[in-house]
Design a protein around this motif. Structure first.
Motif, PDB file in Angstrom:
ATOM      1  N   ILE A  12      64.239   8.120  -6.701  1.00  0.00           N
ATOM      2  CA  ILE A  12      63.233   7.994  -5.886  1.00  0.00           C
ATOM      3  C   ILE A  12      61.949   8.715  -6.467  1.00  0.00           C
ATOM      4  CG2 ILE A  12      62.578   8.814  -3.458  1.00  0.00           C
ATOM      5  CD1 ILE A  12      64.624   6.917  -3.199  1.00  0.00           C
ATOM      6  N   ASN A  13      62.036   9.726  -7.114  1.00  0.00           N
ATOM      7  CA  ASN A  13      60.906  10.381  -7.588  1.00  0.00           C
ATOM      8  C   ASN A  13      61.214  11.252  -8.756  1.00  0.00           C
ATOM      9  OD1 ASN A  13      58.318  11.182  -7.707  1.00  0.00           O
ATOM     10  ND2 ASN A  13      58.384  12.708  -5.925  1.00  0.00           N
ATOM     11  N   ILE A  14      60.296  11.380  -9.681  1.00  0.00           N
ATOM     12  CA  ILE A  14      60.278  12.417 -10.662  1.00  0.00           C
ATOM     13  C   ILE A  14      58.695  12.797 -10.801  1.00  0.00           C
ATOM     14  CG2 ILE A  14      60.387  12.692 -13.241  1.00  0.00           C
ATOM     15  CD1 ILE A  14      62.778  11.344 -13.171  1.00  0.00           C
ATOM     16  N   ALA A  15      58.712  13.986 -10.717  1.00  0.00           N
ATOM     17  CA  ALA A  15      57.275  14.642 -10.978  1.00  0.00           C
ATOM     18  C   ALA A  15      57.241  15.707 -12.020  1.00  0.00           C
ATOM     19  CB  ALA A  15      56.700  15.184  -9.588  1.00  0.00           C
ATOM     20  N   VAL A  16      56.242  15.743 -12.942  1.00  0.00           N
ATOM     21  CA  VAL A  16      56.026  16.635 -13.944  1.00  0.00           C
ATOM     22  C   VAL A  16      54.650  17.280 -13.538  1.00  0.00           C
ATOM     23  CG1 VAL A  16      56.088  17.085 -16.494  1.00  0.00           C
ATOM     24  CG2 VAL A  16      57.439  15.234 -15.583  1.00  0.00           C
ATOM     25  N   HIS A  17      54.553  18.541 -13.733  1.00  0.00           N
ATOM     26  CA  HIS A  17      53.287  18.941 -13.610  1.00  0.00           C
ATOM     27  C   HIS A  17      52.375  18.725 -14.605  1.00  0.00           C
ATOM     28  CE1 HIS A  17      50.153  22.469 -13.069  1.00  0.00           C
ATOM     29  NE2 HIS A  17      50.882  22.355 -12.008  1.00  0.00           N
ATOM     30  N   PRO A  18      51.079  18.560 -14.497  1.00  0.00           N
ATOM     31  CA  PRO A  18      50.068  17.842 -15.414  1.00  0.00           C
ATOM     32  C   PRO A  18      50.023  18.835 -16.691  1.00  0.00           C
ATOM     33  CG  PRO A  18      49.130  17.656 -13.161  1.00  0.00           C
ATOM     34  CD  PRO A  18      50.614  18.434 -13.108  1.00  0.00           C
ATOM     35  N   GLU A  19      50.132  20.140 -16.279  1.00  0.00           N
ATOM     36  CA  GLU A  19      49.917  21.060 -17.718  1.00  0.00           C
ATOM     37  C   GLU A  19      51.496  20.858 -18.777  1.00  0.00           C
ATOM     38  OE1 GLU A  19      50.183  25.117 -16.541  1.00  0.00           O
ATOM     39  OE2 GLU A  19      48.185  24.804 -15.242  1.00  0.00           O
ATOM     40  N   LYS A  23      55.056  16.040 -22.897  1.00  0.00           N
ATOM     41  CA  LYS A  23      56.052  17.327 -23.593  1.00  0.00           C
ATOM     42  C   LYS A  23      57.322  16.667 -23.674  1.00  0.00           C
ATOM     43  CE  LYS A  23      53.188  21.194 -22.721  1.00  0.00           C
ATOM     44  NZ  LYS A  23      53.331  22.538 -22.048  1.00  0.00           N
ATOM     45  N   GLY A  24      57.706  15.589 -22.920  1.00  0.00           N
ATOM     46  CA  GLY A  24      58.924  15.029 -23.049  1.00  0.00           C
ATOM     47  C   GLY A  24      59.779  15.430 -21.642  1.00  0.00           C
ATOM     48  N   VAL A  25      59.251  16.207 -21.025  1.00  0.00           N
ATOM     49  CA  VAL A  25      59.905  16.555 -19.645  1.00  0.00           C
ATOM     50  C   VAL A  25      60.536  15.471 -18.661  1.00  0.00           C
ATOM     51  CG1 VAL A  25      59.763  17.902 -17.496  1.00  0.00           C
ATOM     52  CG2 VAL A  25      59.004  18.856 -19.574  1.00  0.00           C
ATOM     53  N   GLY A  26      59.644  14.205 -18.680  1.00  0.00           N
ATOM     54  CA  GLY A  26      59.901  13.268 -17.685  1.00  0.00           C
ATOM     55  C   GLY A  26      60.921  12.554 -18.500  1.00  0.00           C
ATOM     56  N   ARG A  27      61.188  12.382 -19.811  1.00  0.00           N
ATOM     57  CA  ARG A  27      62.367  11.822 -20.400  1.00  0.00           C
ATOM     58  C   ARG A  27      63.475  12.578 -20.177  1.00  0.00           C
ATOM     59  NH1 ARG A  27      60.979   8.046 -24.544  1.00  0.00           N
ATOM     60  NH2 ARG A  27      58.752   7.426 -24.752  1.00  0.00           N
ATOM     61  N   ILE A  28      63.387  13.895 -20.192  1.00  0.00           N
ATOM     62  CA  ILE A  28      64.652  14.502 -19.960  1.00  0.00           C
ATOM     63  C   ILE A  28      65.158  14.574 -18.479  1.00  0.00           C
ATOM     64  CG2 ILE A  28      65.178  16.979 -19.838  1.00  0.00           C
ATOM     65  CD1 ILE A  28      63.516  17.706 -22.345  1.00  0.00           C
ATOM     66  N   LEU A  29      64.323  14.500 -17.749  1.00  0.00           N
ATOM     67  CA  LEU A  29      64.689  14.459 -16.474  1.00  0.00           C
ATOM     68  C   LEU A  29      65.150  12.929 -15.834  1.00  0.00           C
ATOM     69  CD1 LEU A  29      61.612  16.091 -14.627  1.00  0.00           C
ATOM     70  CD2 LEU A  29      63.891  16.812 -14.623  1.00  0.00           C
ATOM     71  N   ILE A  30      64.734  11.902 -16.546  1.00  0.00           N
ATOM     72  CA  ILE A  30      65.207  10.715 -16.241  1.00  0.00           C
ATOM     73  C   ILE A  30      66.607  10.404 -16.944  1.00  0.00           C
ATOM     74  CG2 ILE A  30      64.894   8.224 -16.990  1.00  0.00           C
ATOM     75  CD1 ILE A  30      62.019   8.735 -17.007  1.00  0.00           C
ATOM     76  N   ALA A  31      66.769  11.132 -18.135  1.00  0.00           N
ATOM     77  CA  ALA A  31      68.108  11.082 -18.875  1.00  0.00           C
ATOM     78  C   ALA A  31      69.122  11.919 -18.030  1.00  0.00           C
ATOM     79  CB  ALA A  31      67.957  11.778 -20.236  1.00  0.00           C
ATOM     80  N   LEU A  32      68.758  12.975 -17.448  1.00  0.00           N
ATOM     81  CA  LEU A  32      69.643  13.897 -16.327  1.00  0.00           C
ATOM     82  C   LEU A  32      70.099  13.054 -15.217  1.00  0.00           C
ATOM     83  CD1 LEU A  32      67.849  17.536 -16.277  1.00  0.00           C
ATOM     84  CD2 LEU A  32      70.211  16.639 -17.397  1.00  0.00           C
TER      85      LEU A  32
END
Length: 81
Positions: A12-19, A23-32
């Motif tokens: 439904i949603n993934i959000a990464v703080h602009p700061e 840094k690859g955080v979105g990729r990690i969340l998608i993989a999880l």
């Protein structure tokens, strides 16, 4: 947010703080999310994005997702897990 939706899990949603963008955080969340869908016995995961956010579409395609459909401003994407 990841929820069961019929035969597939829907992201439904993934959000990464602009700061932390780039840094690859979105990729990690998608993989999880993909791992969790698999763990729960689902073979497919789905996601919808907006045509005005092409960087999202590019990211998902880079991760092996395929565009399933376009309906107005909505781009539906899917991936077998």
């Amino acid at each position: 947010m990841l929820v069961a939706q019929g035969e597939a899990m829907k992201l439904i949603n993934i959000a990464v703080h602009p700061e932390h963008s780039g840094k690859g955080v979105g990729r990690i969340l998608i993989a999880l999310c993909q791992t969790e869908a698999r763990r729960q016995g689902y073979q497919e995961i789905r996601f919808c994005s907006h045509v005005a956010i092409p960087e999202n579409i590019d990211l998902y395609q880079d991760l092996g997702w395929q565009e399933a459909a376009r309906n107005g401003n909505v781009v539906s994407m899917t991936k077998q897990v």
